[in-house]
Scaffold this active site. Sequence first.
Site, PDB file in Angstrom:
ATOM      1  N   LYS A 124       0.854  -1.207   0.000  1.00  0.00           N
ATOM      2  CA  LYS A 124       0.000   0.000   0.000  1.00  0.00           C
ATOM      3  C   LYS A 124       0.885   1.252   0.000  1.00  0.00           C
ATOM      4  O   LYS A 124       1.790   1.342  -0.806  1.00  0.00           O
ATOM      5  CB  LYS A 124      -0.965  -0.039   1.192  1.00  0.00           C
ATOM      6  CG  LYS A 124      -1.676  -1.396   1.290  1.00  0.00           C
ATOM      7  CD  LYS A 124      -2.831  -1.410   2.239  1.00  0.00           C
ATOM      8  CE  LYS A 124      -3.286  -2.853   2.435  1.00  0.00           C
ATOM      9  NZ  LYS A 124      -4.607  -2.996   2.950  1.00  0.00           N
ATOM     10  N   HIS A 144      -8.079  -4.268  -6.537  1.00  0.00           N
ATOM     11  CA  HIS A 144      -8.017  -4.409  -5.070  1.00  0.00           C
ATOM     12  C   HIS A 144      -9.245  -3.721  -4.471  1.00  0.00           C
ATOM     13  O   HIS A 144      -9.712  -2.705  -4.993  1.00  0.00           O
ATOM     14  CB  HIS A 144      -6.728  -3.774  -4.535  1.00  0.00           C
ATOM     15  CG  HIS A 144      -6.501  -4.062  -3.089  1.00  0.00           C
ATOM     16  ND1 HIS A 144      -7.087  -3.307  -2.098  1.00  0.00           N
ATOM     17  CD2 HIS A 144      -5.785  -5.027  -2.457  1.00  0.00           C
ATOM     18  CE1 HIS A 144      -6.731  -3.800  -0.916  1.00  0.00           C
ATOM     19  NE2 HIS A 144      -5.937  -4.844  -1.106  1.00  0.00           N
TER      20      HIS A 144
HETATM   21  C1  PEP Z   1      -4.462  -6.422   1.372  1.00  0.00           C
HETATM   22  O1  PEP Z   1      -4.047  -5.287   1.451  1.00  0.00           O
HETATM   23  O2  PEP Z   1      -4.689  -6.929   0.277  1.00  0.00           O
HETATM   24  C2  PEP Z   1      -4.690  -7.164   2.612  1.00  0.00           C
HETATM   25  C3  PEP Z   1      -5.177  -8.377   2.530  1.00  0.00           C
HETATM   26  O3  PEP Z   1      -4.380  -6.519   3.786  1.00  0.00           O
HETATM   27  P1  PEP Z   1      -4.315  -7.193   5.253  1.00  0.00           P
HETATM   28  O4  PEP Z   1      -3.443  -8.415   5.131  1.00  0.00           O
HETATM   29  O5  PEP Z   1      -3.680  -6.136   6.109  1.00  0.00           O
HETATM   30  O6  PEP Z   1      -5.699  -7.530   5.649  1.00  0.00           O
END
Ligand code: PEP
Length: 251
Positions: free
Chosen positions: A13, A98
Amino acid sequence: MSKRSLIYAANWKMNHGPTAARDFLARFLQVTSPAADRQLWFFPPAVSIAAARDAAAGRDDVVVGAQNVHWEPKGAFTGELSIPLVMEAGARAVLIGHSERRHLFGETDEQVGRKLAAAIKSGLTPMVCVGETLAEREGGRTEQVVTRQVAALLDRIGPADWERVVLAYEPVWAIGTGKNATPDDAAQVHGLIRFELGRRGVTGRVPILYGGSVNQGNVLALLAREEVDGVLVGGASLEPDGWAELVGLGA
Ligand code: PEP
């Protein structure tokens, strides 16, 4: 655990600029040996793609990707990144659809489909995310929503193109919340996705990853299900030693 090939994908991210990305990979690769049955994918912020690519040079088990692209190869789209630009920086893959793109930035099934088709055309490997919101799950609409999202992808590319696609089932309510889908829930939706692909003539085994609050405590139970071909991870992928430990658990 069986020795099928697994993908461990890190979605950073808005974390790790070029210096931090380089430092992360130097440490992570020092403590993580290549394994024939394991691919390590990283989605750094776009400004760190080149640094990540350079830091992972010589490691064929590492794939660096972009978190998003525009479907047009060029044009007046201020703030967007084209596929040729991210490929020049070193991206070999791209995360598409996403849930943060879909729900925070209003990306539609149609736009996700366009991005998928553009990635396939250009040789960038797409990892496409699908998944339902909490309201959709509680309303008993998980199957309907995921089927619709997958159909929008199937409408855009032909059966043979799927040899180059990776999917990730990421229930929106599980991302960054600490609540993960149970292995049974994940396996059920993965099975549904595979059924939909098969129904539309996709005969190869498209890897389907699970994502949503995966951590060291739950990853083995998820990967124990044959329907789960890897994991897509945000929070637990941000620190090199912890991420190395997680990817080493299934070895
Ligand atoms: C993601 O960002 O795709 C994700 C699954 O985040 P997290 O593992 O923090 O839930």
